[in-house]
Design a protein around this motif. Structure first.
Motif, PDB file in Angstrom:
ATOM      1  N   ALA A 115       6.845  -3.164  10.888  1.00 15.18           N
ATOM      2  CA  ALA A 115       5.607  -2.107  10.302  1.00 15.18           C
ATOM      3  C   ALA A 115       4.507  -2.526  10.239  1.00 15.18           C
ATOM      4  CB  ALA A 115       6.567  -1.684   8.299  1.00 15.18           C
ATOM      5  N   ILE A 116       4.391  -3.900  10.036  1.00 18.56           N
ATOM      6  CA  ILE A 116       2.990  -4.734   9.815  1.00 18.56           C
ATOM      7  C   ILE A 116       2.444  -4.659  11.229  1.00 18.56           C
ATOM      8  CG2 ILE A 116       2.303  -6.868   9.888  1.00 18.56           C
ATOM      9  CD1 ILE A 116       4.669  -7.498   7.720  1.00 18.56           C
ATOM     10  N   GLU A 117       3.826  -4.563  12.664  1.00 17.64           N
ATOM     11  CA  GLU A 117       3.140  -4.719  13.852  1.00 17.64           C
ATOM     12  C   GLU A 117       2.449  -3.667  14.331  1.00 17.64           C
ATOM     13  OE1 GLU A 117       4.910  -5.541  18.580  1.00 17.64           O
ATOM     14  OE2 GLU A 117       6.688  -6.129  16.364  1.00 17.64           O
ATOM     15  N   TYR A 118       3.641  -2.557  13.649  1.00 16.37           N
ATOM     16  CA  TYR A 118       2.970  -1.007  14.395  1.00 16.37           C
ATOM     17  C   TYR A 118       1.264  -0.778  13.425  1.00 16.37           C
ATOM     18  CZ  TYR A 118       6.365  -2.031  17.185  1.00 16.37           C
ATOM     19  OH  TYR A 118       7.721  -1.915  18.820  1.00 16.37           O
ATOM     20  N   GLY A 119       0.878  -1.333  11.932  1.00 17.81           N
ATOM     21  CA  GLY A 119       0.408  -0.260  11.431  1.00 17.81           C
ATOM     22  C   GLY A 119       0.298   0.272  10.827  1.00 17.81           C
ATOM     23  N   GLU A 120       2.213   0.047  10.124  1.00 14.09           N
ATOM     24  CA  GLU A 120       2.565   1.479   8.753  1.00 14.09           C
ATOM     25  C   GLU A 120       1.571   0.835   7.929  1.00 14.09           C
ATOM     26  OE1 GLU A 120       6.304   1.719  10.459  1.00 14.09           O
ATOM     27  OE2 GLU A 120       6.015   1.622  12.222  1.00 14.09           O
ATOM     28  N   LEU A 121       1.488  -0.310   7.566  1.00  8.78           N
ATOM     29  CA  LEU A 121       0.870  -1.105   5.807  1.00  8.78           C
ATOM     30  C   LEU A 121      -0.717  -1.251   6.554  1.00  8.78           C
ATOM     31  CD1 LEU A 121       3.875  -3.198   5.123  1.00  8.78           C
ATOM     32  CD2 LEU A 121       3.566  -1.251   4.455  1.00  8.78           C
ATOM     33  N   SER A 122      -0.861  -1.282   4.966  1.00 11.39           N
ATOM     34  CA  SER A 122      -2.670  -1.773   5.054  1.00 11.39           C
ATOM     35  C   SER A 122      -2.356  -2.606   4.749  1.00 11.39           C
ATOM     36  CB  SER A 122      -3.053  -0.665   3.867  1.00 11.39           C
ATOM     37  OG  SER A 122      -2.803  -1.056   2.963  1.00 11.39           O
ATOM     38  N   GLN A 123      -3.783  -3.684   4.909  1.00 15.45           N
ATOM     39  CA  GLN A 123      -3.157  -4.913   4.048  1.00 15.45           C
ATOM     40  C   GLN A 123      -3.698  -4.606   2.665  1.00 15.45           C
ATOM     41  OE1 GLN A 123      -4.044  -8.104   6.259  1.00 15.45           O
ATOM     42  NE2 GLN A 123      -4.219  -6.656   8.391  1.00 15.45           N
ATOM     43  N   LYS A 124      -3.428  -3.843   2.165  1.00 13.22           N
ATOM     44  CA  LYS A 124      -3.533  -3.850   0.560  1.00 13.22           C
ATOM     45  C   LYS A 124      -2.289  -3.682   0.731  1.00 13.22           C
ATOM     46  CE  LYS A 124      -4.224  -1.502  -3.767  1.00 13.22           C
ATOM     47  NZ  LYS A 124      -4.623  -0.257  -3.865  1.00 13.22           N
ATOM     48  N   GLU A 125      -1.301  -3.463   1.650  1.00 15.08           N
ATOM     49  CA  GLU A 125       0.068  -3.550   0.923  1.00 15.08           C
ATOM     50  C   GLU A 125       1.151  -4.112   1.078  1.00 15.08           C
ATOM     51  OE1 GLU A 125       1.497   1.482   1.348  1.00 15.08           O
ATOM     52  OE2 GLU A 125       0.436   0.433   3.470  1.00 15.08           O
ATOM     53  N   ILE A 126      -0.138  -4.991   2.339  1.00 15.27           N
ATOM     54  CA  ILE A 126       0.941  -6.250   2.667  1.00 15.27           C
ATOM     55  C   ILE A 126       0.515  -7.299   1.622  1.00 15.27           C
ATOM     56  CG2 ILE A 126       0.249  -8.387   4.889  1.00 15.27           C
ATOM     57  CD1 ILE A 126       0.037  -6.155   6.655  1.00 15.27           C
ATOM     58  N   ALA A 127      -1.010  -7.371   1.533  1.00 11.51           N
ATOM     59  CA  ALA A 127      -0.849  -8.427   0.276  1.00 11.51           C
ATOM     60  C   ALA A 127       0.073  -8.020  -0.562  1.00 11.51           C
ATOM     61  CB  ALA A 127      -2.757  -8.039  -0.407  1.00 11.51           C
ATOM     62  N   GLU A 128       0.471  -7.013  -1.836  1.00 10.10           N
ATOM     63  CA  GLU A 128       1.154  -6.151  -2.830  1.00 10.10           C
ATOM     64  C   GLU A 128       2.362  -7.515  -2.503  1.00 10.10           C
ATOM     65  OE1 GLU A 128      -0.146  -2.053  -2.836  1.00 10.10           O
ATOM     66  OE2 GLU A 128      -1.622  -2.462  -4.195  1.00 10.10           O
ATOM     67  N   ARG A 129       3.172  -6.454  -1.571  1.00 10.01           N
ATOM     68  CA  ARG A 129       4.440  -7.421  -0.667  1.00 10.01           C
ATOM     69  C   ARG A 129       4.373  -8.763  -0.850  1.00 10.01           C
ATOM     70  NH1 ARG A 129       7.666  -4.576   1.388  1.00 10.01           N
ATOM     71  NH2 ARG A 129       7.888  -2.308   1.508  1.00 10.01           N
TER      72      ARG A 129
END
Length: 125
Positions: free
Chosen positions: A14-28
């Motif tokens: 999901a991270i590699e294919y851009g399915e998550l925003s930077q905000k979502e990545i930071a929240e996770r």
């Protein structure tokens, strides 16, 4: 049953294919760190069931499971659950290249011997 590795693989994709925003990545990442911290606190207080809950929660929010598997192995060892302790430690070392821990391995061997001895004494009854 879903494996930790499958969750992390999906998260990495999901991270590699851009399915998550930077905000979502930071929240996770924040949830992962918080869950690991809560797990460590519960572990220090010898509240192993709560520690398991927190560590398992953390497993769904990280891309590298080595620390989660190591934490789960410690908890299962403390709970004297040899099979789960061995599985999570072995997975951390073999699949995620966690540095081997001779002290932990010695404790695991002792537990295996105790479990084996208990099962042998139960068989003779």
């Amino acid at each position: 049953m879903i494996k930790i590795e499958d969750i992390q693989k999906r998260l990495r994709e999901a991270i590699e294919y851009g399915e998550l925003s930077q905000k979502e990545i930071a929240e996770r990442e924040a949830i992962y760190k918080s869950s690991m911290k809560q797990g460590a606190t519960a572990e220090a207080e010898k509240n192993y069931d709560d520690a398991l809950v927190h560590y398992w929660r953390a497993s769904g929010y990280c891309t590298d499971a080595s620390e989660v598997h190591k934490a789960l192995a410690r908890i299962y060892l403390a709970k004297r659950d040899f099979n789960n302790a061995r599985y999570h430690y072995k997975t951390a070392v073999q699949k995620f290249n966690l540095k081997r821990d001779p002290d932990f391995e010695e404790k695991l061997i002792r537990l295996a011997q105790e479990v084996s001895g208990q099962s042998n004494s139960n068989d003779s009854k």
